[in-house]
Motif scaffolding. Structure first.
Motif, PDB file in Angstrom:
ATOM      1  N   VAL A 178       0.845  -1.194   0.000  1.00  0.00           N
ATOM      2  CA  VAL A 178       0.000   0.000   0.000  1.00  0.00           C
ATOM      3  C   VAL A 178       0.878   1.241   0.000  1.00  0.00           C
ATOM      4  O   VAL A 178       1.779   1.371   0.832  1.00  0.00           O
ATOM      5  N   LEU A 179       0.613   2.136  -0.967  1.00  0.00           N
ATOM      6  CA  LEU A 179       1.345   3.407  -1.045  1.00  0.00           C
ATOM      7  C   LEU A 179       0.446   4.488  -0.465  1.00  0.00           C
ATOM      8  O   LEU A 179      -0.637   4.765  -0.993  1.00  0.00           O
ATOM      9  N   THR A 180       0.886   5.085   0.639  1.00  0.00           N
ATOM     10  CA  THR A 180       0.084   6.119   1.298  1.00  0.00           C
ATOM     11  C   THR A 180       0.834   7.442   1.314  1.00  0.00           C
ATOM     12  O   THR A 180       2.071   7.464   1.337  1.00  0.00           O
ATOM     13  N   GLY A 181       0.086   8.529   1.323  1.00  0.00           N
ATOM     14  CA  GLY A 181       0.693   9.858   1.345  1.00  0.00           C
ATOM     15  C   GLY A 181      -0.186  10.895   0.670  1.00  0.00           C
ATOM     16  O   GLY A 181      -0.259  12.049   1.094  1.00  0.00           O
ATOM     17  N   HIS A 182      -0.874  10.493  -0.389  1.00  0.00           N
ATOM     18  CA  HIS A 182      -1.812  11.426  -1.017  1.00  0.00           C
ATOM     19  C   HIS A 182      -2.936  11.755  -0.043  1.00  0.00           C
ATOM     20  O   HIS A 182      -3.367  10.901   0.736  1.00  0.00           O
ATOM     21  N   THR A 183      -3.425  12.987  -0.121  1.00  0.00           N
ATOM     22  CA  THR A 183      -4.517  13.410   0.760  1.00  0.00           C
ATOM     23  C   THR A 183      -5.825  13.595  -0.007  1.00  0.00           C
ATOM     24  O   THR A 183      -6.798  14.101   0.538  1.00  0.00           O
ATOM     25  N   GLY A 184      -5.826  13.195  -1.258  1.00  0.00           N
ATOM     26  CA  GLY A 184      -7.037  13.267  -2.072  1.00  0.00           C
ATOM     27  C   GLY A 184      -7.199  11.995  -2.883  1.00  0.00           C
ATOM     28  O   GLY A 184      -6.299  11.146  -2.953  1.00  0.00           O
TER      29      GLY A 184
ATOM     30  N   ASP B 222      -5.188  16.290  -4.752  1.00  0.00           N
ATOM     31  CA  ASP B 222      -4.547  17.040  -3.673  1.00  0.00           C
ATOM     32  C   ASP B 222      -3.494  17.999  -4.249  1.00  0.00           C
ATOM     33  O   ASP B 222      -2.671  18.545  -3.520  1.00  0.00           O
ATOM     34  N   GLY B 223      -3.541  18.189  -5.575  1.00  0.00           N
ATOM     35  CA  GLY B 223      -2.628  19.140  -6.213  1.00  0.00           C
ATOM     36  C   GLY B 223      -1.199  18.666  -6.319  1.00  0.00           C
ATOM     37  O   GLY B 223      -0.302  19.467  -6.568  1.00  0.00           O
ATOM     38  N   THR B 224      -0.941  17.366  -6.113  1.00  0.00           N
ATOM     39  CA  THR B 224       0.436  16.877  -6.187  1.00  0.00           C
ATOM     40  C   THR B 224       0.576  15.739  -7.185  1.00  0.00           C
ATOM     41  O   THR B 224      -0.388  15.055  -7.522  1.00  0.00           O
ATOM     42  N   LEU B 225       1.808  15.575  -7.607  1.00  0.00           N
ATOM     43  CA  LEU B 225       2.217  14.417  -8.396  1.00  0.00           C
ATOM     44  C   LEU B 225       3.339  13.757  -7.617  1.00  0.00           C
ATOM     45  O   LEU B 225       4.243  14.440  -7.124  1.00  0.00           O
ATOM     46  N   ARG B 226       3.277  12.438  -7.473  1.00  0.00           N
ATOM     47  CA  ARG B 226       4.280  11.744  -6.663  1.00  0.00           C
ATOM     48  C   ARG B 226       4.944  10.622  -7.456  1.00  0.00           C
ATOM     49  O   ARG B 226       4.307   9.984  -8.294  1.00  0.00           O
ATOM     50  N   LEU B 227       6.210  10.421  -7.136  1.00  0.00           N
ATOM     51  CA  LEU B 227       6.985   9.328  -7.722  1.00  0.00           C
ATOM     52  C   LEU B 227       7.314   8.353  -6.597  1.00  0.00           C
ATOM     53  O   LEU B 227       7.756   8.758  -5.526  1.00  0.00           O
ATOM     54  N   TRP B 228       7.101   7.042  -6.871  1.00  0.00           N
ATOM     55  CA  TRP B 228       7.249   6.022  -5.832  1.00  0.00           C
ATOM     56  C   TRP B 228       8.263   4.968  -6.235  1.00  0.00           C
ATOM     57  O   TRP B 228       8.380   4.629  -7.409  1.00  0.00           O
ATOM     58  N   ASP B 229       8.953   4.436  -5.236  1.00  0.00           N
ATOM     59  CA  ASP B 229       9.739   3.213  -5.398  1.00  0.00           C
ATOM     60  C   ASP B 229       8.862   2.093  -4.842  1.00  0.00           C
ATOM     61  O   ASP B 229       8.611   2.041  -3.631  1.00  0.00           O
ATOM     62  N   VAL B 230       8.388   1.225  -5.729  1.00  0.00           N
ATOM     63  CA  VAL B 230       7.416   0.227  -5.261  1.00  0.00           C
ATOM     64  C   VAL B 230       8.070  -0.913  -4.485  1.00  0.00           C
ATOM     65  O   VAL B 230       7.386  -1.697  -3.834  1.00  0.00           O
ATOM     66  N   ARG B 231       9.393  -1.003  -4.523  1.00  0.00           N
ATOM     67  CA  ARG B 231      10.057  -2.043  -3.720  1.00  0.00           C
ATOM     68  C   ARG B 231       9.935  -1.724  -2.239  1.00  0.00           C
ATOM     69  O   ARG B 231       9.725  -2.608  -1.405  1.00  0.00           O
ATOM     70  N   SER B 232      10.060  -0.446  -1.905  1.00  0.00           N
ATOM     71  CA  SER B 232      10.020  -0.036  -0.499  1.00  0.00           C
ATOM     72  C   SER B 232       8.689   0.627  -0.130  1.00  0.00           C
ATOM     73  O   SER B 232       8.466   0.963   1.031  1.00  0.00           O
ATOM     74  N   ALA B 233       7.827   0.843  -1.132  1.00  0.00           N
ATOM     75  CA  ALA B 233       6.549   1.553  -0.942  1.00  0.00           C
ATOM     76  C   ALA B 233       6.763   2.980  -0.448  1.00  0.00           C
ATOM     77  O   ALA B 233       5.910   3.559   0.220  1.00  0.00           O
ATOM     78  N   GLN B 234       7.916   3.558  -0.810  1.00  0.00           N
ATOM     79  CA  GLN B 234       8.248   4.919  -0.376  1.00  0.00           C
ATOM     80  C   GLN B 234       8.037   5.927  -1.499  1.00  0.00           C
ATOM     81  O   GLN B 234       8.346   5.649  -2.658  1.00  0.00           O
ATOM     82  N   CYS B 235       7.537   7.103  -1.114  1.00  0.00           N
ATOM     83  CA  CYS B 235       7.471   8.217  -2.052  1.00  0.00           C
ATOM     84  C   CYS B 235       8.868   8.807  -2.157  1.00  0.00           C
ATOM     85  O   CYS B 235       9.447   9.225  -1.151  1.00  0.00           O
ATOM     86  N   ILE B 236       9.452   8.787  -3.371  1.00  0.00           N
ATOM     87  CA  ILE B 236      10.830   9.278  -3.513  1.00  0.00           C
ATOM     88  C   ILE B 236      10.888  10.717  -4.015  1.00  0.00           C
ATOM     89  O   ILE B 236      11.917  11.370  -3.941  1.00  0.00           O
TER      90      ILE B 236
ATOM     91  N   ALA C  54       4.470  19.681  -6.101  1.00  0.00           N
ATOM     92  CA  ALA C  54       3.228  20.419  -5.896  1.00  0.00           C
ATOM     93  C   ALA C  54       2.930  21.116  -7.216  1.00  0.00           C
ATOM     94  O   ALA C  54       3.702  21.962  -7.673  1.00  0.00           O
ATOM     95  N   LEU C  55       1.836  20.715  -7.864  1.00  0.00           N
ATOM     96  CA  LEU C  55       1.492  21.308  -9.151  1.00  0.00           C
ATOM     97  C   LEU C  55       1.107  22.775  -8.951  1.00  0.00           C
ATOM     98  O   LEU C  55       0.581  23.152  -7.904  1.00  0.00           O
ATOM     99  N   LYS C  56       1.392  23.592  -9.956  1.00  0.00           N
ATOM    100  CA  LYS C  56       1.188  25.041  -9.851  1.00  0.00           C
ATOM    101  C   LYS C  56      -0.231  25.381  -9.392  1.00  0.00           C
ATOM    102  O   LYS C  56      -1.204  24.836  -9.904  1.00  0.00           O
ATOM    103  N   ASP C  57      -0.309  26.260  -8.422  1.00  0.00           N
ATOM    104  CA  ASP C  57      -1.584  26.707  -7.843  1.00  0.00           C
ATOM    105  C   ASP C  57      -2.400  25.551  -7.255  1.00  0.00           C
ATOM    106  O   ASP C  57      -3.617  25.648  -7.097  1.00  0.00           O
ATOM    107  N   ASN C  58      -1.703  24.448  -6.946  1.00  0.00           N
ATOM    108  CA  ASN C  58      -2.368  23.269  -6.363  1.00  0.00           C
ATOM    109  C   ASN C  58      -3.528  22.745  -7.223  1.00  0.00           C
ATOM    110  O   ASN C  58      -4.526  22.257  -6.708  1.00  0.00           O
TER     111      ASN C  58
END
Length: 324
Positions: A73-79, A100-114, A118-122
């Motif tokens: 499970v990848l958690t961190g987004h608020t929307g 939530d106005g963001t774009l995230r990149l993940w390493d799925v081996r560790s389930a960590q957001c790397i 924050a997209l412009k003006d959210n």
């Protein structure tokens, strides 16, 4: 796990395709608690990612198990998760965008957001695409802006504003052309990386929502709010045929790895699987709910899909059709 289709390169006529698909089993992957917004296979097909209204992304493997309690499970987004996209050159990297106005990149081996942008003006990102070379991503947002992201620096390098709705987008296999579907019913063909418009075709009289590039590199399919899916020759840009088995807005389409079958999902309570060459239906999957996302496995005839809450009140279930 394995698909009901074997032999890799076999060509199927309508009768043999219908027979094979009639033997396909559907497996349910249970874990999300809200509707499924997006499903996507990793480039190797070893993992399946799913994004949900529960604000999480899950990474599934071991599809032969009856219970998939061991999904990451990848958690961190608020929307709500809007779209997910794998790095075509790195099977361990996944990008997500959410309300939530963001774009995230993940390493799925560790389930960590790397990395997190924050997209412009959210402004919430809606659709994602990743270039074949792996260096660039594009994100279409709710203000009809196309944001180009340098993956190495993980920052937005260009924002283009459109005066009409922009929906799903894709590159050709070589990464030299970029295809954009619009709310005006047009498909725009642009050169990459200079983004010069070389063609604009009014493909449907209604908004275009979805696009799938045939892995053979010769055709692409687009889905429209007029309930039709159309297949286009990518060199001449002529419409080869349409698929008319749905009755509602076509939210999602996917062409199989061998270019033989196209799956289409909509607000209808079924998924249409048709033969690309003839346009004939070969299977209809009942799903009792709006389908938000379909995706063929990159090497086998396995179809992942997910959608809204069904008429029985069940939701958050990812399904894979075609298992033995």
């Amino acid at each position: 796990y394995g698909s009901v289709f074997t032999g890799g390169n076999q060509e199927y006529d309508i009768v043999s395709a219908k027979k094979k698909f009639s033997n396909g089993q559907t497996r349910e992957l249970v874990g999300h608690t809200q509707n499924i917004s997006s499903v996507a296979w990793s480039p190797s097909g070893e993992r399946l990612a799913s994004g949900s209204g529960d604000k999480t992304v899950r990474i599934w493997s071991n599809f032969d198990r009856k219970l998939n309690k061991d999904s990451l499970v990848l958690t961190g987004h608020t929307g709500v998760i809007n779209d997910i996209c794998w790095n075509p050159t790195n099977p361990d990297q996944l990008a997500t965008t959410a309300m939530d106005g963001t774009l995230r990149l993940w390493d799925v081996r560790s389930a960590q957001c790397i990395s997190r942008i924050a997209l412009k003006d959210n402004i919430d990102g809606v659709n994602l695409a990743w270039s074949p070379c792996g260096n660039v991503m594009t994100c279409g947002n709710k203000l009809n802006q196309l944001v180009t992201i340098d993956v190495q620096k993980m920052r937005a390098v260009k924002i283009i504003k459109f005066h009409y709705f922009i929906n799903e987008m894709a590159w050709n296999k070589e990464g030299t052309y970029f295809y954009l579907t619009t709310g005006a019913g047009d498909i725009e063909v642009r050169t990459w990386p200079d983004f010069q418009k070389v063609r604009q075709v009014n493909a449907h009289p209604a908004s275009l929502f979805s696009i799938s590039i045939n892995p053979n590199g010769k055709t692409l399919a687009i889905g429209s709010s007029d309930s039709l899916v159309s297949l286009w020759d990518m060199s001449e840009f002529v419409c080869l045929r349409t698929f008319g088995n749905l009755t509602n807005l076509v939210k999602t389409i996917s062409i199989s790895h061998d270019g033989q079958f196209i799956a289409s999902g909509s607000e209808d309570t079924f998924i249409d699987i048709s033969h690309v060459e003839t346009g004939e239906n070969v299977a209809t999957l009942s799903c009792d709910a709006t389908t938000n996302s379909v995706a063929w496995h990159p090497k086998e005839h396995l179809l992942a899909f997910g959608g809204d809450k069904d008429k029985y009140g069940k939701q958050g279930i990812v399904k894979i059709f075609g298992l033995k």
